[in-house]
Scaffold this active site. Sequence first.
Site, PDB file in Angstrom:
ATOM      1  CG  MET A  22      -0.672  11.648   2.106  1.00 51.87           C
ATOM      2  SD  MET A  22      -0.288  11.703   3.868  1.00 51.87           S
ATOM      3  CE  MET A  22      -0.796  10.069   4.339  1.00 51.87           C
ATOM      4  CG  HIS A  38      -5.049   5.748  -0.195  1.00 52.67           C
ATOM      5  ND1 HIS A  38      -5.068   5.712   1.183  1.00 52.67           N
ATOM      6  CD2 HIS A  38      -6.105   6.545  -0.557  1.00 52.67           C
ATOM      7  CE1 HIS A  38      -6.075   6.431   1.630  1.00 52.67           C
ATOM      8  NE2 HIS A  38      -6.712   6.957   0.604  1.00 52.67           N
ATOM      9  CG  MET A  40      -9.969   7.097   4.183  1.00 45.43           C
ATOM     10  SD  MET A  40      -8.381   6.244   4.082  1.00 45.43           S
ATOM     11  CE  MET A  40      -7.602   6.659   5.643  1.00 45.43           C
ATOM     12  CG  MET A  84      -5.244  10.240   0.885  1.00 47.32           C
ATOM     13  SD  MET A  84      -4.412   9.660   2.374  1.00 47.32           S
ATOM     14  CE  MET A  84      -3.190   8.600   1.639  1.00 47.32           C
ATOM     15  CG  HIS A 101      -1.935   1.048   1.280  1.00 47.18           C
ATOM     16  ND1 HIS A 101      -3.127   0.990   0.580  1.00 47.18           N
ATOM     17  CD2 HIS A 101      -1.962   2.219   1.961  1.00 47.18           C
ATOM     18  CE1 HIS A 101      -3.846   2.076   0.838  1.00 47.18           C
ATOM     19  NE2 HIS A 101      -3.153   2.842   1.671  1.00 47.18           N
TER      20      HIS A 101
HETATM   21  C1  DX5 Z   1      -3.528   7.327   6.288  1.00 48.39           C
HETATM   22  C2  DX5 Z   1      -3.084   6.330   5.266  1.00 48.39           C
HETATM   23  C3  DX5 Z   1      -2.873   4.964   5.796  1.00 48.39           C
HETATM   24  C4  DX5 Z   1      -1.873   4.842   6.901  1.00 48.39           C
HETATM   25  C5  DX5 Z   1      -2.401   3.774   7.825  1.00 48.39           C
HETATM   26  O1  DX5 Z   1      -4.092   8.415   5.687  1.00 48.39           O
HETATM   27  O2  DX5 Z   1      -3.987   6.249   4.197  1.00 48.39           O
HETATM   28  O3  DX5 Z   1      -2.591   4.028   4.750  1.00 48.39           O
HETATM   29  O4  DX5 Z   1      -0.571   4.508   6.493  1.00 48.39           O
HETATM   30  O5  DX5 Z   1      -1.575   3.700   8.930  1.00 48.39           O
HETATM   31  P1  DX5 Z   1      -2.000   2.933  10.251  1.00 48.39           P
HETATM   32  O6  DX5 Z   1      -2.267   1.513   9.869  1.00 48.39           O
HETATM   33  O7  DX5 Z   1      -0.797   3.102  11.135  1.00 48.39           O
HETATM   34  O8  DX5 Z   1      -3.220   3.603  10.795  1.00 48.39           O
HETATM   35 ZN    ZN Z   2      -3.771   4.590   2.690  1.00 46.56          ZN
END
Ligand code: DX5
Ligand code: ZN
Length: 221
Positions: free
Chosen positions: A37, A66, A137, A68, A33
């Site tokens: 961002m 992913h 999320m 963002m 993953h």
């Molecule tokens: C947060 C990310 C996640 C993050 C999850 O915005 O999208 O993928 O890395 O991290 P954990 O599992 O530590 O909550």
């Molecule tokens: Zn993520």
Amino acid sequence: MKPLVAPSLLSANFGNLDSDVDMINNSTADWLHFDIMDGVYVPNISFGFPVLEAIIRRTSKPIDVHLMIVNPEKFIERFGETGASILTIHYEAVDHLHNTVKFIKSLNMKAGVSLNPHTPVSVLEEILPYLDLVLLMTVNPGFGGQTFIERSYSKIRKLKALISQTGSTAMIEVDGGVTLKNAPLLIDAGVNVLVAGNTIFKSDNPSKTIDLIKNCHKKIY
Ligand code: DX5
Ligand code: ZN
């Protein structure tokens, strides 16, 4: 059913990414993953194309990107060329979701749509038949290591019902605050893919933790 496990590289050691990618390669993880961002859509900045290219060269696992970011449409072609396997955009960041999803699929990537914690699953009713994946999320996006939002269980169940009502084959992925404790409950609620960052990378044995998550459907901790 065993879930797919997608370790989130955001919690890895940025000073030595190769060794964490090798750990993932040699583990029972299914996907890697990769959180992008932009500091606008979310209040944090992570990594971009040069890091993604280096990871893709090193990994043997499909990359689950992913996004963002605002205006994700601008970069979809480049993610296809770079070698992303799954590309997830946020529902809240796109105006013409149907077109954008079609475009992702035309580039041979699986198309995912993500919902923030406050967005109800009902907004996906018309798009679900076109999706490969919905990423819920389970924390507010932007940071690893946050606490899981408990209301997410009922949201997962609602999404699962909507998926079957609409004849969709979309998988349900959850992201944020996944632990060894809540993972079996998430699978029970209908989750197919578990993303985990801190739970894996802050553990003493990340590879073993990946395997524990992978097999946790058998066990309520
Ligand atoms: C947060 C990310 C996640 C993050 C999850 O915005 O999208 O993928 O890395 O991290 P954990 O599992 O530590 O909550
Ligand atoms: Zn993520």
